[in-house]
Design a protein around this motif. Structure first.
Motif, mmCIF file in Angstrom:
data_model
loop_
_atom_site.group_PDB
_atom_site.id
_atom_site.type_symbol
_atom_site.label_atom_id
_atom_site.label_comp_id
_atom_site.label_asym_id
_atom_site.label_seq_id
_atom_site.Cartn_x
_atom_site.Cartn_y
_atom_site.Cartn_z
ATOM 1 N N GLU A 277 0.829 -1.213 0.000
ATOM 2 C CA GLU A 277 0.000 0.000 0.000
ATOM 3 C C GLU A 277 0.861 1.261 0.000
ATOM 4 O O GLU A 277 0.556 2.234 -0.703
ATOM 5 C CB GLU A 277 -0.941 -0.016 1.202
ATOM 6 C CG GLU A 277 -2.003 -1.121 1.118
ATOM 7 C CD GLU A 277 -2.780 -1.301 2.410
ATOM 8 O OE1 GLU A 277 -2.361 -0.723 3.433
ATOM 9 O OE2 GLU A 277 -3.804 -2.017 2.385
ATOM 10 N N LYS B 174 -3.291 -6.474 -8.846
ATOM 11 C CA LYS B 174 -4.692 -6.037 -8.897
ATOM 12 C C LYS B 174 -4.940 -4.880 -7.923
ATOM 13 O O LYS B 174 -5.720 -3.968 -8.212
ATOM 14 C CB LYS B 174 -5.624 -7.206 -8.579
ATOM 15 C CG LYS B 174 -5.877 -8.128 -9.757
ATOM 16 C CD LYS B 174 -6.937 -9.165 -9.395
ATOM 17 C CE LYS B 174 -7.394 -9.944 -10.611
ATOM 18 N NZ LYS B 174 -8.448 -10.937 -10.271
ATOM 19 N N TYR B 175 -4.285 -4.936 -6.764
ATOM 20 C CA TYR B 175 -4.435 -3.822 -5.818
ATOM 21 C C TYR B 175 -3.919 -2.533 -6.463
ATOM 22 O O TYR B 175 -4.579 -1.484 -6.401
ATOM 23 C CB TYR B 175 -3.670 -4.099 -4.518
ATOM 24 C CG TYR B 175 -3.647 -2.881 -3.622
ATOM 25 C CD1 TYR B 175 -4.765 -2.538 -2.870
ATOM 26 C CD2 TYR B 175 -2.538 -2.037 -3.583
ATOM 27 C CE1 TYR B 175 -4.785 -1.389 -2.095
ATOM 28 C CE2 TYR B 175 -2.542 -0.893 -2.814
ATOM 29 C CZ TYR B 175 -3.665 -0.565 -2.068
ATOM 30 O OH TYR B 175 -3.685 0.572 -1.311
ATOM 31 N N LEU C 167 -3.739 -1.852 -9.598
ATOM 32 C CA LEU C 167 -4.683 -1.482 -10.652
ATOM 33 C C LEU C 167 -5.957 -0.844 -10.091
ATOM 34 O O LEU C 167 -6.603 -0.042 -10.766
ATOM 35 C CB LEU C 167 -5.049 -2.711 -11.487
ATOM 36 C CG LEU C 167 -4.009 -3.146 -12.526
ATOM 37 C CD1 LEU C 167 -4.268 -4.571 -12.976
ATOM 38 C CD2 LEU C 167 -4.027 -2.184 -13.727
ATOM 39 N N SER C 168 -6.305 -1.198 -8.859
ATOM 40 C CA SER C 168 -7.485 -0.586 -8.243
ATOM 41 C C SER C 168 -7.226 0.861 -7.834
ATOM 42 O O SER C 168 -8.168 1.614 -7.565
ATOM 43 C CB SER C 168 -7.917 -1.397 -7.011
ATOM 44 O OG SER C 168 -7.052 -1.170 -5.903
ATOM 45 N N ARG C 169 -5.947 1.237 -7.809
ATOM 46 C CA ARG C 169 -5.575 2.583 -7.363
ATOM 47 C C ARG C 169 -5.085 3.473 -8.507
ATOM 48 O O ARG C 169 -5.002 4.692 -8.354
ATOM 49 C CB ARG C 169 -4.472 2.498 -6.290
ATOM 50 C CG ARG C 169 -4.895 1.833 -4.988
ATOM 51 C CD ARG C 169 -5.953 2.664 -4.279
ATOM 52 N NE ARG C 169 -6.295 2.141 -2.962
ATOM 53 C CZ ARG C 169 -7.270 1.284 -2.727
ATOM 54 N NH1 ARG C 169 -7.997 0.823 -3.748
ATOM 55 N NH2 ARG C 169 -7.546 0.868 -1.509
ATOM 56 N N HIS C 170 -4.725 2.852 -9.636
ATOM 57 C CA HIS C 170 -4.094 3.619 -10.718
ATOM 58 C C HIS C 170 -4.362 2.921 -12.046
ATOM 59 O O HIS C 170 -4.310 1.692 -12.118
ATOM 60 C CB HIS C 170 -2.584 3.722 -10.456
ATOM 61 C CG HIS C 170 -1.872 4.731 -11.295
ATOM 62 N ND1 HIS C 170 -2.018 6.080 -11.115
ATOM 63 C CD2 HIS C 170 -1.008 4.583 -12.331
ATOM 64 C CE1 HIS C 170 -1.256 6.732 -11.991
ATOM 65 N NE2 HIS C 170 -0.643 5.842 -12.751
ATOM 66 N N PRO C 171 -4.626 3.672 -13.119
ATOM 67 C CA PRO C 171 -5.012 3.021 -14.382
ATOM 68 C C PRO C 171 -3.872 2.347 -15.123
ATOM 69 O O PRO C 171 -4.112 1.429 -15.914
ATOM 70 C CB PRO C 171 -5.585 4.181 -15.210
ATOM 71 C CG PRO C 171 -4.955 5.414 -14.636
ATOM 72 C CD PRO C 171 -4.776 5.139 -13.178
ATOM 73 N N ALA D 152 -5.451 -9.313 -16.191
ATOM 74 C CA ALA D 152 -5.833 -8.322 -15.175
ATOM 75 C C ALA D 152 -5.853 -6.912 -15.743
ATOM 76 O O ALA D 152 -6.443 -6.002 -15.155
ATOM 77 C CB ALA D 152 -4.880 -8.393 -13.984
#
Length: 300
Positions: free
Chosen positions: A36, A92-93, A95-99, A146
């Motif tokens: 994180e 994946k984490y 990718l959930s925060r940045h494109p 992903a």
């Protein structure tokens, strides 16, 4: 090939300093907080194509500990793909925060040379390299599905003279050949003796270090990249000192004298894992600022 809409996009090579968490959740997954922090720092610094931070162990064990046929540092049977994805959850984490995220794999030759063969199944490291490539191709497909923007294969062993580069080329091509996602090959160190072999590999991006190995710029100035992009290492990841924006800017401009800015990705030489957290973050911030100043001169 267009990875982003930005000229001179910034990215990272890989590993980031490990910042461990505390409390109950940290006991369940001690390195989740480190992922994180790595992701948040890259986004906060303004990196265009981030990574998940590569914080879960060294670059060899992070992969070999999951591959059937390998026990510890020994090859004890035929190497097979991992039973489940290795890097997918952290990716994946990110990718959930940045494109735009880069998936990262330690290369087959580098992994093989970190292992000892203790089975008659393999006569030599060359045979092992090719099976590891097949196992990594499965992981690469998970990352592609992903939605990563780029898949990087790290082969630091290539510049040392220890690897069979013909086999190494076949192995990297075996991974890249099954993917639609662009593949980047990262090779650190002095490229003088290996550059011709490295440039024969069928990848979309070559990522090299130029801050700590400025002679690589002269080596590449005589070569035809045949339309491939260059990951341009302009921050010395081995130096604890934080380069000024002006210093990094001059390095980028030296690269532009050799490569077209349209073909360049801007990044550190290697991963920043061995630096302090504060130093790593400041290096990234200054790199982004330097790239922004150069970009403004070309687009303004």
């Amino acid at each position: 090939m267009t990875l982003t809409s930005v000229l001179l996009p910034t990215t990272v090579v890989g590993s980031y300093p490990v910042v461990k968490g505390s409390g109950l959740f940290a006991r369940m997954d001690p390195l989740k907080h480190a992922v994180e922090v790595a992701v948040a720092d890259q986004i906060g610094a303004g990196i265009d194509i981030i990574s998940a931070g590569q914080v879960r162990g060294d670059m060899i064990r992070a992969f070999t500990s999951h591959l059937p046929g390998i026990r510890g540092s020994s090859v004890v049977g035929k190497v097979q793909p991992a039973a489940r994805p290795i890097t997918l959850a952290d990716t994946k984490y990110a990718l959930s925060r940045h494109p735009k995220v880069k998936g990262i794999l330690t290369g087959p030759s580098t992994l093989a040379h970190g292992l000892s063969i203790e089975t008659p199944f393999y006569r030599n490291k060359d045979e092992l390299v090719l099976d590891i490539a097949q196992a990594l191709a499965v992981e690469a497909n998970y990352l592609q599905d992903a939605g990563v923007a780029l898949i990087q294969v790290d082969e630091p062993i290539f510049s040392t003279g220890a690897a069979n580069l013909a086999v190494g080329r076949e192995a990297v091509n075996a991974i890249a050949g099954v993917l639609r996602t662009p593949v980047c090959l990262h090779v650190c160190g002095n490229l003088g003796d290996v550059i011709d072999d490295v440039l024969k590999i069928n990848v979309a991006v070559f990522d090299f270090e130029f801050a700590n190995n400025p002679q690589n710029l002269e080596v590449l100035s005589e070569k035809d990249l045949r339309g491939r992009m260059i990951g341009y290492g302009c921050v010395d990841s081995a130096d604890p000192g934080i380069e000024s924006i002006e210093t990094i800017k001059k390095r980028i401009e030296a690269g532009i004298d050799v490569f077209s800015p349209e073909t360049m990705l801007v990044d550190p030489d290697c991963g920043l894992r061995m630096q302090s957290h504060d130093a790593a973050l400041e290096k990234l911030k200054n790199m982004v600022a330097a790239a922004g100043e150069v970009r403004a001169e070309y687009t303004g």
